[in-house]
Motif scaffolding. Structure first.
Motif, short mmCIF file in Angstrom:
data_model
loop_
_atom_site.label_atom_id
_atom_site.label_comp_id
_atom_site.label_asym_id
_atom_site.label_seq_id
_atom_site.Cartn_x
_atom_site.Cartn_y
_atom_site.Cartn_z
N LEU A 208 -5.84 3.63 18.76
CA LEU A 208 -4.99 3.05 17.73
C LEU A 208 -5.81 2.37 16.65
N GLU A 209 -6.87 1.66 17.05
CA GLU A 209 -7.70 0.93 16.07
C GLU A 209 -8.32 1.90 15.08
N LEU A 210 -8.92 2.98 15.59
CA LEU A 210 -9.57 3.96 14.73
C LEU A 210 -8.55 4.66 13.84
N THR A 211 -7.40 4.99 14.41
CA THR A 211 -6.35 5.66 13.63
C THR A 211 -5.86 4.76 12.50
N THR A 212 -5.66 3.49 12.79
CA THR A 212 -5.15 2.55 11.78
C THR A 212 -6.12 2.40 10.62
N MET A 213 -7.37 2.15 10.91
CA MET A 213 -8.35 1.94 9.85
C MET A 213 -8.61 3.24 9.07
N GLY A 214 -8.62 4.35 9.78
CA GLY A 214 -8.79 5.63 9.10
C GLY A 214 -7.63 5.94 8.17
N GLN B 193 3.59 0.85 15.52
CA GLN B 193 4.21 0.64 14.21
C GLN B 193 3.20 0.19 13.15
N VAL B 194 2.05 -0.33 13.58
CA VAL B 194 1.01 -0.75 12.64
C VAL B 194 0.58 0.41 11.74
N LEU B 195 0.74 1.64 12.22
CA LEU B 195 0.34 2.80 11.42
C LEU B 195 1.19 2.92 10.16
N ALA C 86 1.44 2.28 4.26
CA ALA C 86 2.06 1.63 3.10
C ALA C 86 1.02 0.88 2.27
N PHE C 87 0.20 0.08 2.92
CA PHE C 87 -0.83 -0.67 2.19
C PHE C 87 -1.82 0.27 1.53
N GLY C 88 -2.27 1.28 2.25
CA GLY C 88 -3.25 2.20 1.70
C GLY C 88 -2.71 2.94 0.49
#
Length: 430
Positions: A317-323, A362-364, A369-371
């Motif tokens: 999840l961490e890698l997916t979110t930042m990517g 849901q963080v994704l 949205a932010f990106g």
């Protein structure tokens, strides 16, 4: 993949290229792409017009329509001119103070309305005030476009990509307020500091020009006080209904349509005047875009991309979110963030399901949205508000070039997007 899948990808990429390069009007490109998708049977009438998974998202279309009607009526009251003159007088004619106030007004209005509508209303008044002060209007218009994209990120209705994300992810108005708005406030504080570094030191104060501004009477800008209070009352009701969605269970699209209908029915505004300000090309563009993306869903292309994305991040999840945050920012800088989000949202939906569902996964949605919202600031074609600002500037004899806008937009994006990464990490992933 099948031959039909490859054909649908080719059609989509061709339409996307035309939209990004503006070789053809984006509405023509989207409608043409949608028509070809139907012609080659990549999708059909049932899927394109009635399917929740691969059809036109009518919630997005009608939410925009309802809000455009409300704003069209509100525009007739002169309230936006009032705010601009009020800001100029409160700044006492000092250019940077004026920029800060106009930026804050733009950001706040973009959170309640959509950012395209906001810049359409604020920019003409900015031109007038800057002419009175004899200052270069380009920095003001650029700052307002950037502020509209940041401020619009705070709410479901503030930026068109957010509307698409909310509809696909089943997110409410309150979800955006809780998860996006706190960071947007921080980003706006930083943005004002960036405005001083980028523009503030070049401004010169002219006492005589400032005195002429102080002679303006903002109350004279209000053309219809009764209509103003009626419009504000309806807008407050609509916003309250957005917030009370968990209790009322009315979708934002239904609320916006009811609000627009109530405003037309309860005031002296005619139906033709109410719909005169509706951006029909924007709504048609969305419809064509949804049909094209739906064809990719129908032919299995989106499913394969989702599987590849899950495999590439190994379910972390961490890698997916930042990517997703960084990738969305880069891609939204290259192409308009609206078609980008329309394409990515079904992929992110499957990523969310594979990495924790509606809970931690849901963080994704917030990373997307932010990106997309902040990445849209990077170039002159990254967001619809940017394109609108450049068009207004050109029509008024003060053209802003692609690179003039982009050199400032890149700075703002390079500062704001990295600030979001620790926010997402500490709040959702730690």
């Amino acid at each position: 993949m099948s031959v039909l899948s490859w054909m649908s990808v080719a059609v989509f990429l061709a339409a996307y290229t035309l939209i990004a390069t503006e070789k053809v009007h984006r509405v023509a490109a989207a409608l043409g792409g949608a028509g070809i998708m139907l012609l080659i049977h990549a999708t059909g009438a049932q899927a394109a017009f009635f399917s929740e998974q691969s059809g036109i998202d009518w919630n997005v279309i009608f939410l925009l329509l309802g809000m455009m009607i409300i704003v069209g009526v509100l525009k007739q009251t002169g309230v936006f001119e009032y705010l601009a003159i009020w800001a100029a007088k409160r700044a006492r004619g000092r250019p940077f103070r004026l920029m800060v106030l106009l930026v804050l007004i733009t950001a706040a209005a973009s959170a309640l309305l959509d950012n395209v509508t906001t810049v359409l209303l604020i920019a003409p008044v900015t031109l007038l005030v800057c002419e009175r002060l004899a200052v270069n209007v380009a920095p003001f218009l650029i700052a307002e476009a950037l502020a509209s994209n940041i401020g619009g990120a705070a709410t479901l209705v503030g930026d068109p990509p957010n509307i698409i994300i909310a509809s696909r992810g089943g997110l409410s108005f309150n979800d955006f307020l809780i998860h996006m708005a706190p960071m947007v406030i921080v980003l706006m504080v930083v943005f004002i500091g960036l405005c001083w570094l980028m523009f503030g030191r070049s401004f010169r104060y002219d006492p005589e020009r400032a005195a002429s501004i102080m002679e303006l009477e903002e109350k004279e800008a209000i053309e219809d006080r009764r209509l103003l209070w009626q419009s504000l009352a309806v807008l407050v009701i609509v916003m309250a209904a957005f917030v009370l969605h968990p209790v009322l269970h009315y979708e934002p699209s239904v609320v916006a349509l009811l609000g627009g209908g109530l405003l037309v029915a309860a005031t002296r505004v005619t139906t033709s005047d109410a719909i005169a300000e509706v951006e029909w090309p924007t709504l048609v563009f969305f419809a064509g875009l949804f049909v094209m993306v739906g064809a990719l869903v129908e032919t299995g292309v989106i499913g394969r991309l989702s599987q590849a994305a899950v495999a590439g991040t190994d379910g972390r999840l961490e890698l997916t979110t930042m990517g997703l945050l960084g990738g969305s920012a880069v891609l939204s800088a290259i192409v308009d963030n609206i078609p980008y989000v329309a394409t990515m949202s079904p992929i992110v939906e499957q990523l969310v399901q594979s990495t924790g569902g509606a809970g931690q996964g849901q963080v994704l949605w917030w990373a997307l949205a932010f990106g997309a919202d902040l990445g849209g600031n990077a170039t002159a074609v990254g967001a619809a508000a940017n394109v609108v600002i450049l068009g207004i500037a050109a029509r008024n004899g003060t053209p802003i070039s692609f690179w003039q806008f982009t050199k400032y937009g890149l700075i703002v994006t390079a500062v704001t997007v990295p600030m979001v990464a620790p926010y997402l990490w500490l709040r959702y992933l730690l």
